[in-house]
Design an enzyme around this catalytic site. Structure first.
Site, short mmCIF file in Angstrom:
data_model
loop_
_atom_site.label_atom_id
_atom_site.label_comp_id
_atom_site.label_asym_id
_atom_site.label_seq_id
_atom_site.Cartn_x
_atom_site.Cartn_y
_atom_site.Cartn_z
N GLU A 2 46.24 37.22 38.92
CA GLU A 2 45.02 37.69 39.60
C GLU A 2 44.06 36.50 39.68
O GLU A 2 43.53 36.06 38.66
CB GLU A 2 44.38 38.85 38.81
CG GLU A 2 43.02 39.25 39.30
CD GLU A 2 42.97 39.59 40.76
OE1 GLU A 2 42.28 38.90 41.52
OE2 GLU A 2 43.63 40.55 41.16
N CYS A 36 41.70 41.77 46.39
CA CYS A 36 41.16 40.49 45.94
C CYS A 36 41.13 39.44 47.05
O CYS A 36 40.42 38.46 46.94
CB CYS A 36 41.92 39.98 44.72
SG CYS A 36 43.69 39.84 44.97
#
Length: 170
Positions: A2, A36
């Protein structure tokens, strides 16, 4: 992995705002903003700021949202109550540090789900939390710039760097 995201879409002075802004505004609401790589900062020339804000507002006012099993809806709820509350906290910061043009509240028209309204934010400093941190909700921040070098400076002035875009007629 991430990597985080507070990705910028830079619209240069010759960009076709009428074609680009609605797509960017709508893209912010896909997955209720929980992507994201979403382009959640829209940088526009200061001379075209108000035009871009109005186009984004018009697009976000008409985002179909609700039951995520209905294929006509672009946006469903955020993942849980904790995330809804986190997003609402950022909306409160946006009201304090700038201007919420549209949205900025919990979605109350549904009995189930953790909905938040598609939200358009402007008049914030590029260093403000809503312009720097991942909201992971349907929030688009519009930031003006003065020249290409200023746009690059603002776009690069975040710890995140997952994606970006540049739009121009050339």
């Amino acid at each position: 992995l991430e990597l985080g995201g507070k990705s910028a879409a830079v619209l240069l002075d010759d960009a076709d705002l009428a074609a680009i802004v609605p797509a960017l505004a709508g893209g912010t609401c896909v997955h209720a903003g929980q992507g994201c790589a979403s382009l959640t900062r829209m940088l526009v020339p200061r001379s075209r700021h108000d035009e871009a804000v109005e186009l984004a507002k018009a697009a976000m006012e008409h985002i179909p949202w609700g039951d995520p099993t209905d294929p006509t809806n672009i946006m469903g709820p955020v993942v849980n109550a904790r995330q809804r509350d986190r997003v609402l906290g950022y909306y409160e910061l946006a009201r304090r540090d700038g201007r919420v043009v549209l949205g900025g509240r919990a979605g109350t028209r549904f009995e189930r789900g953790y909905f938040v309204e598609p939200t358009l934010i402007t008049d914030v400093d590029p260093k403000a939390a809503v312009a720097q941190e991942e909201i992971f909700g349907p929030a688009l921040v519009v930031l003006p710039f003065d020249g290409d070098d200023d746009a690059v400076r603002i776009a690069d002035a975040t710890i995140y760097g997952l994606s970006s875009a540049v739009h121009s007629a050339d």
